[in-house]
Scaffold this motif. Structure first.
Motif, PDB file in Angstrom:
ATOM      1  N   PHE A  73      54.119  30.821  45.324  1.00 33.13           N
ATOM      2  CA  PHE A  73      53.379  31.170  46.720  1.00 33.13           C
ATOM      3  C   PHE A  73      53.539  32.921  46.768  1.00 33.13           C
ATOM      4  O   PHE A  73      52.428  33.245  46.833  1.00 33.13           O
ATOM      5  N   PRO A  74      54.661  33.247  46.970  1.00 28.41           N
ATOM      6  CA  PRO A  74      54.964  34.570  47.039  1.00 28.41           C
ATOM      7  C   PRO A  74      54.170  35.541  45.872  1.00 28.41           C
ATOM      8  O   PRO A  74      53.736  36.645  46.253  1.00 28.41           O
ATOM      9  N   THR A  75      54.180  34.809  44.773  1.00 29.20           N
ATOM     10  CA  THR A  75      53.479  35.526  43.534  1.00 29.20           C
ATOM     11  C   THR A  75      52.111  35.964  43.889  1.00 29.20           C
ATOM     12  O   THR A  75      51.521  36.707  43.228  1.00 29.20           O
ATOM     13  N   LEU A  76      51.410  34.954  44.719  1.00 28.79           N
ATOM     14  CA  LEU A  76      50.062  34.731  44.771  1.00 28.79           C
ATOM     15  C   LEU A  76      49.655  35.679  45.833  1.00 28.79           C
ATOM     16  O   LEU A  76      48.203  36.039  46.015  1.00 28.79           O
ATOM     17  N   LEU A  77      50.322  36.403  46.778  1.00 32.82           N
ATOM     18  CA  LEU A  77      50.038  37.141  47.756  1.00 32.82           C
ATOM     19  C   LEU A  77      49.457  38.250  47.457  1.00 32.82           C
ATOM     20  O   LEU A  77      48.317  38.501  48.055  1.00 32.82           O
ATOM     21  N   LYS A  78      49.874  39.095  46.313  1.00 30.24           N
ATOM     22  CA  LYS A  78      48.847  40.469  45.916  1.00 30.24           C
ATOM     23  C   LYS A  78      47.768  40.047  45.196  1.00 30.24           C
ATOM     24  O   LYS A  78      46.844  40.612  45.481  1.00 30.24           O
ATOM     25  N   PRO A  79      47.627  39.110  44.469  1.00 28.74           N
ATOM     26  CA  PRO A  79      46.440  38.693  43.820  1.00 28.74           C
ATOM     27  C   PRO A  79      45.518  38.303  44.775  1.00 28.74           C
ATOM     28  O   PRO A  79      44.212  38.276  44.858  1.00 28.74           O
ATOM     29  N   LEU A  80      45.772  37.221  45.866  1.00 27.89           N
ATOM     30  CA  LEU A  80      44.950  37.012  47.079  1.00 27.89           C
ATOM     31  C   LEU A  80      44.608  38.301  47.791  1.00 27.89           C
ATOM     32  O   LEU A  80      43.286  38.366  48.183  1.00 27.89           O
ATOM     33  N   TRP A  81      45.209  39.362  47.844  1.00 23.06           N
ATOM     34  CA  TRP A  81      44.992  40.477  48.673  1.00 23.06           C
ATOM     35  C   TRP A  81      43.876  41.314  47.803  1.00 23.06           C
ATOM     36  O   TRP A  81      42.871  41.795  48.333  1.00 23.06           O
ATOM     37  N   ASP A  82      43.992  41.266  46.423  1.00 20.72           N
ATOM     38  CA  ASP A  82      43.111  41.974  45.642  1.00 20.72           C
ATOM     39  C   ASP A  82      41.916  41.192  45.507  1.00 20.72           C
ATOM     40  O   ASP A  82      40.699  41.876  45.539  1.00 20.72           O
ATOM     41  N   THR A  83      41.841  39.921  45.750  1.00 27.95           N
ATOM     42  CA  THR A  83      40.595  38.974  45.731  1.00 27.95           C
ATOM     43  C   THR A  83      39.946  39.545  47.203  1.00 27.95           C
ATOM     44  O   THR A  83      38.593  39.566  47.082  1.00 27.95           O
ATOM     45  N   LEU A  84      40.674  39.494  48.230  1.00 27.41           N
ATOM     46  CA  LEU A  84      40.001  40.053  49.581  1.00 27.41           C
ATOM     47  C   LEU A  84      39.407  41.428  49.388  1.00 27.41           C
ATOM     48  O   LEU A  84      38.238  41.532  49.769  1.00 27.41           O
ATOM     49  N   ASN A  85      39.864  42.146  48.665  1.00 32.07           N
ATOM     50  CA  ASN A  85      39.438  43.413  48.536  1.00 32.07           C
ATOM     51  C   ASN A  85      38.101  43.456  47.573  1.00 32.07           C
ATOM     52  O   ASN A  85      37.239  44.396  48.054  1.00 32.07           O
ATOM     53  N   ILE A  86      38.495  42.974  46.706  1.00 31.40           N
ATOM     54  CA  ILE A  86      36.921  42.768  45.545  1.00 31.40           C
ATOM     55  C   ILE A  86      35.727  42.255  46.780  1.00 31.40           C
ATOM     56  O   ILE A  86      34.881  42.965  46.384  1.00 31.40           O
ATOM     57  N   ALA A  87      36.022  41.402  47.450  1.00 31.06           N
ATOM     58  CA  ALA A  87      34.728  40.817  48.163  1.00 31.06           C
ATOM     59  C   ALA A  87      34.383  41.647  48.979  1.00 31.06           C
ATOM     60  O   ALA A  87      33.291  41.792  49.202  1.00 31.06           O
ATOM     61  N   THR A  88      35.236  42.338  49.978  1.00 23.10           N
ATOM     62  CA  THR A  88      34.873  43.123  50.814  1.00 23.10           C
ATOM     63  C   THR A  88      34.264  44.344  50.448  1.00 23.10           C
ATOM     64  O   THR A  88      33.152  44.716  51.007  1.00 23.10           O
ATOM     65  N   LEU A  89      34.992  45.210  49.365  1.00 19.26           N
ATOM     66  CA  LEU A  89      34.575  46.521  49.071  1.00 19.26           C
ATOM     67  C   LEU A  89      33.140  46.373  48.295  1.00 19.26           C
ATOM     68  O   LEU A  89      32.135  47.123  48.263  1.00 19.26           O
ATOM     69  N   GLY A  90      33.071  45.081  47.439  1.00 16.19           N
ATOM     70  CA  GLY A  90      31.947  44.838  46.811  1.00 16.19           C
ATOM     71  C   GLY A  90      30.779  44.643  47.699  1.00 16.19           C
ATOM     72  O   GLY A  90      29.653  44.930  47.278  1.00 16.19           O
ATOM     73  N   THR A  91      31.031  43.963  48.818  1.00 13.69           N
ATOM     74  CA  THR A  91      30.024  43.753  49.843  1.00 13.69           C
ATOM     75  C   THR A  91      29.600  45.081  50.482  1.00 13.69           C
ATOM     76  O   THR A  91      28.464  45.200  50.843  1.00 13.69           O
ATOM     77  N   LEU A  92      30.570  45.806  50.885  1.00 13.56           N
ATOM     78  CA  LEU A  92      30.165  47.320  51.559  1.00 13.56           C
ATOM     79  C   LEU A  92      29.401  48.036  50.624  1.00 13.56           C
ATOM     80  O   LEU A  92      28.442  48.459  50.839  1.00 13.56           O
ATOM     81  N   ALA A  93      29.789  48.105  49.289  1.00 17.15           N
ATOM     82  CA  ALA A  93      29.119  48.780  48.345  1.00 17.15           C
ATOM     83  C   ALA A  93      27.325  48.161  48.105  1.00 17.15           C
ATOM     84  O   ALA A  93      26.381  49.060  47.993  1.00 17.15           O
ATOM     85  N   ALA A  94      27.395  46.934  48.084  1.00 13.83           N
ATOM     86  CA  ALA A  94      26.122  46.270  48.128  1.00 13.83           C
ATOM     87  C   ALA A  94      25.099  46.429  49.158  1.00 13.83           C
ATOM     88  O   ALA A  94      23.971  46.733  48.912  1.00 13.83           O
ATOM     89  N   ILE A  95      25.825  46.488  50.388  1.00 11.77           N
ATOM     90  CA  ILE A  95      24.992  46.954  51.564  1.00 11.77           C
ATOM     91  C   ILE A  95      24.672  48.348  51.593  1.00 11.77           C
ATOM     92  O   ILE A  95      23.369  48.506  51.939  1.00 11.77           O
ATOM     93  N   ALA A  96      25.183  49.201  51.072  1.00 15.06           N
ATOM     94  CA  ALA A  96      25.079  50.515  51.101  1.00 15.06           C
ATOM     95  C   ALA A  96      24.014  50.888  50.078  1.00 15.06           C
ATOM     96  O   ALA A  96      22.896  51.798  50.146  1.00 15.06           O
ATOM     97  N   LEU A  97      23.815  50.083  48.958  1.00 11.12           N
ATOM     98  CA  LEU A  97      22.728  50.212  47.783  1.00 11.12           C
ATOM     99  C   LEU A  97      21.523  49.338  48.144  1.00 11.12           C
ATOM    100  O   LEU A  97      20.384  49.809  47.985  1.00 11.12           O
ATOM    101  N   SER A  98      21.578  48.264  48.833  1.00 17.20           N
ATOM    102  CA  SER A  98      20.669  47.421  48.884  1.00 17.20           C
ATOM    103  C   SER A  98      19.592  47.629  50.483  1.00 17.20           C
ATOM    104  O   SER A  98      18.539  47.268  50.468  1.00 17.20           O
ATOM    105  N   VAL A  99      20.309  48.489  51.219  1.00 17.26           N
ATOM    106  CA  VAL A  99      19.368  48.870  52.329  1.00 17.26           C
ATOM    107  C   VAL A  99      18.111  49.643  51.787  1.00 17.26           C
ATOM    108  O   VAL A  99      16.978  49.530  52.263  1.00 17.26           O
ATOM    109  N   PRO A 100      18.472  50.753  51.164  1.00 20.75           N
ATOM    110  CA  PRO A 100      17.281  51.541  50.757  1.00 20.75           C
ATOM    111  C   PRO A 100      16.418  50.806  49.715  1.00 20.75           C
ATOM    112  O   PRO A 100      15.055  51.144  49.814  1.00 20.75           O
ATOM    113  N   VAL A 101      16.973  50.034  48.887  1.00 20.06           N
ATOM    114  CA  VAL A 101      15.924  49.224  48.395  1.00 20.06           C
ATOM    115  C   VAL A 101      14.999  48.318  48.920  1.00 20.06           C
ATOM    116  O   VAL A 101      14.052  48.111  48.702  1.00 20.06           O
ATOM    117  N   ALA A 102      15.637  47.510  49.995  1.00 22.62           N
ATOM    118  CA  ALA A 102      14.791  46.699  50.902  1.00 22.62           C
ATOM    119  C   ALA A 102      13.801  47.451  51.680  1.00 22.62           C
ATOM    120  O   ALA A 102      12.649  47.132  51.620  1.00 22.62           O
TER     121      ALA A 102
END
Length: 272
Positions: A73-102
């Motif tokens: 389990f301790p080995t999974l903490l950093k990959p899990l954090w990376d996964t959360l960052n991927i989802a969060t930062l990807g969503t924020l970038a998509a929001i910034a790009l999709s609003v003018p497109v909408a």
């Protein structure tokens, strides 16, 4: 049997004519024949010996997966954090790009229904047509493996989802409020800020949080193609047949998805 409804609400059952009965049976015959054809095409390359042996193999792998390797389990903490960052930062970038497109795609806000709107709709359709795994494969080949490829893949996939739902919400606003603000002599920016944005904010908040919840799930498997996150550990564990580690990773993914679902539900309830 067909049903005839009369104006006074009374219904009458009538037997089909012989020709109609034959047509119905012929339709069912075509449906059965088409289903049989599809089944034959789908199972053409199937090795049935493997299928009959599947329950035994599943039971064997299931026995090897229990108990989970909790020490991993301790080995999974950093990959899990990376996964959360991927989802969060990807969503924020998509929001910034999709609003003018909408806004460019909505009929009541686009500057040109002939040229600009079709282009915006094309971007939305193109984003939704390609799965995040495919985006990740392309980006890993271009940018190399890592979290950056995963973030961009999530963002590109989410633009179509957010943009489509948001431009539909823009088209459904109450135009009378916009006309009232326009009648006061307000500028285009003021009409947007006071007549359109307040009406779509609840929908925008719900769409954004909902997409973030979806991206949490999608980002857990991007590592299978080298785009970072906990999927990298899952792939390596599967390749080395480390089944107890696979069990632990699946449990961690399940717990993460459950927590993200709870958080998104609370946020949507608080905002909407």
């Amino acid at each position: 049997m067909p049903v005839i409804a009369y104006p006074e609400g009374r219904k009458s059952w009538q037997r089909r004519t012989p020709r109609g009965q034959i047509a119905v049976w012929f339709g069912w015959l075509l449906a059965v024949a088409f289903t049989a054809f599809c089944w034959r095409v789908m199972t053409e390359g199937t090795i049935w010996a493997f299928v009959w042996d599947a329950p035994t193999q599943a039971a064997d792998i299931g026995a090897r997966m229990i108990p989970p390797r909790w020490s991993y389990f301790p080995t999974l903490l950093k990959p899990l954090w990376d996964t959360l960052n991927i989802a969060t930062l990807g969503t924020l970038a998509a929001i910034a790009l999709s609003v003018p497109v909408a806004f460019l795609a909505a009929r009541n806000t686009t500057p040109s229904a002939t040229f600009v709107r079709p282009l915006a709709l094309f971007l939305i359709v193109a984003s939704r047509s390609i799965n995040s795994i495919i985006w990740a494969l392309l980006l890993v080949a271009i940018l190399g493996p890592g979290v950056l490829a995963g973030i961009i893949a999530i963002a590109l996939r989410s633009i179509g989802f957010i943009g489509k739902l948001l431009y539909e919400a823009i088209e459904e606003i109450d135009e009378s409020q916009v006309e009232a603000i326009r009648a006061t002599g307000a500028s285009g920016a003021q009409i947007l800020a006071y007549g359109i944005v307040p009406q779509i904010m609840p929908a925008f908040a719900g769409i954004s949080v909902f997409r973030w919840d979806i991206n949490i799930r999608e980002s857990t498997v991007l590592g299978l193609v080298g785009a970072g996150g906990i999927g990298l550990n899952l792939e390596s564990s599967l390749n080395t047949l480390a089944w107890p580690q696979v069990t632990l990773i699946l449990l961690v993914i399940l717990a993460t998805v459950v927590v993200s679902e709870w958080v998104s539900a609370k946020v949507r309830h608080a905002i909407i």
